[in-house]
Design an enzyme around this catalytic site. Structure first.
Site, PDB file in Angstrom:
ATOM      1  CG  HIS A   1      10.712 -24.888  12.460  1.00 15.50           C
ATOM      2  ND1 HIS A   1      10.835 -24.773  13.826  1.00 15.50           N
ATOM      3  CD2 HIS A   1      11.888 -25.418  12.021  1.00 15.50           C
ATOM      4  CE1 HIS A   1      12.026 -25.215  14.200  1.00 15.50           C
ATOM      5  NE2 HIS A   1      12.683 -25.606  13.120  1.00 15.50           N
ATOM      6  CG  ASN A   2       5.934 -22.095  10.742  1.00 18.51           C
ATOM      7  OD1 ASN A   2       6.672 -21.275  11.267  1.00 18.51           O
ATOM      8  ND2 ASN A   2       5.281 -23.004  11.433  1.00 18.51           N
TER       9      ASN A   2
ATOM     10  NE  ARG B   1       4.860 -30.375  14.666  1.00 17.44           N
ATOM     11  CZ  ARG B   1       6.011 -30.447  15.288  1.00 17.44           C
ATOM     12  NH1 ARG B   1       6.989 -29.601  14.996  1.00 17.44           N
ATOM     13  NH2 ARG B   1       6.199 -31.344  16.220  1.00 17.44           N
TER      14      ARG B   1
ATOM     15  CG  ASP C   1      -0.306   0.184   2.539  1.00 20.78           C
ATOM     16  OD1 ASP C   1       0.945   0.288   2.612  1.00 20.78           O
ATOM     17  OD2 ASP C   1      -1.034   0.235   3.546  1.00 20.78           O
ATOM     18  CG  HIS C   2      -0.728   4.738   1.576  1.00 22.13           C
ATOM     19  ND1 HIS C   2      -1.843   3.915   1.628  1.00 22.13           N
ATOM     20  CD2 HIS C   2      -0.642   5.328   2.791  1.00 22.13           C
ATOM     21  CE1 HIS C   2      -2.406   4.025   2.816  1.00 22.13           C
ATOM     22  NE2 HIS C   2      -1.701   4.871   3.541  1.00 22.13           N
TER      23      HIS C   2
ATOM     24  CB  CYS D   1       0.919  -2.411   4.791  1.00 25.16           C
ATOM     25  SG  CYS D   1       0.755  -3.451   6.253  1.00 25.16           S
ATOM     26  N   GLY D   2       2.190  -0.302   6.366  1.00 27.13           N
ATOM     27  CA  GLY D   2       2.749   0.437   7.488  1.00 27.13           C
ATOM     28  C   GLY D   2       3.330  -0.462   8.561  1.00 27.13           C
TER      29      GLY D   2
ATOM     30  N   GLY E   1       2.970  -4.101   8.369  1.00 25.44           N
ATOM     31  CA  GLY E   1       3.150  -5.462   7.864  1.00 25.44           C
ATOM     32  C   GLY E   1       2.034  -6.384   8.301  1.00 25.44           C
ATOM     33  CB  VAL E   2      -0.273  -6.257  11.192  1.00 22.38           C
ATOM     34  CG1 VAL E   2      -1.468  -7.036  11.708  1.00 22.38           C
ATOM     35  CG2 VAL E   2       0.867  -6.306  12.188  1.00 22.38           C
ATOM     36  N   GLY E   3      -1.499  -5.834   8.343  1.00 21.00           N
ATOM     37  CA  GLY E   3      -2.679  -5.887   7.482  1.00 21.00           C
ATOM     38  C   GLY E   3      -2.473  -6.773   6.276  1.00 21.00           C
TER      39      GLY E   3
END
Length: 154
Positions: free
Chosen positions: A98-99, A136, A8-9, A65-66, A68-70
């Site tokens: 691991h993931n 897993r 995003d911006h 993004c600002g 990184g969470v969104g």
């Protein structure tokens, strides 16, 4: 490696920096935008990049993004995507080992370009360990149906 990128911006400048570094390293980049630092909604860009990974058109994705969470939340809604919001190279290494994380998200507000470079470099060079972790990851894939889709030829 084919890598989808998007932002995003608030992540635009970091995305552009990462894009230049990746291109200089010989990677094929699928940039889904945004193309300017003007305000936009991150879900559309994160979804486009994540779908490129989920559909097998890109091997990995890098989103910003600002915080990184969104973009991480959006990417993890796409079947076959395992996104990690990484703050340092050790974190992304464990997520790969691991993931089998195939998408990394970055904070445009908190990470300097050299910090992002270190995270991205580790993200790209670290391999999945498999073994007990494969079981897993299979369980995770079963949640979004990608485990079934991955077994179907074509």
């Amino acid at each position: 490696m084919v890598i989808a990128i998007g932002s995003d911006h608030a992540g635009y400048h970091l995305k552009e920096h990462v894009k230049r570094v990746l291109e200089a390293g010989g990677h094929e980049i699928l940039d889904v935008g945004t193309e300017t630092p003007e305000s936009v909604d991150y879900p559309a860009f994160a979804e486009q990049a994540a779908r490129l990974v989920g559909d097998g058109q890109a091997e990995r994705a890098i989103l910003a993004c600002g915080s990184g969470v969104g973009v991480a939340i959006v990417a993890n809604k796409v079947a076959g995507v395992r996104a990690v919001n990484a703050h340092d190279p050790s974190e992304v290494e464990m997520a790969r080992r691991h993931n089998d994380a195939n998408t990394v998200t970055l904070s445009g507000a908190r990470l300097a370009p050299d910090q992002a470079d270190a995270i991205v470099e580790r993200f790209l060079r670290t391999t999945f360990e498999g073994g007990r972790h494969a079981r897993r990851v299979g369980q995770i894939s079963a949640l979004d149906g990608s485990a079934v889709r991955d077994r179907v030829p074509g």
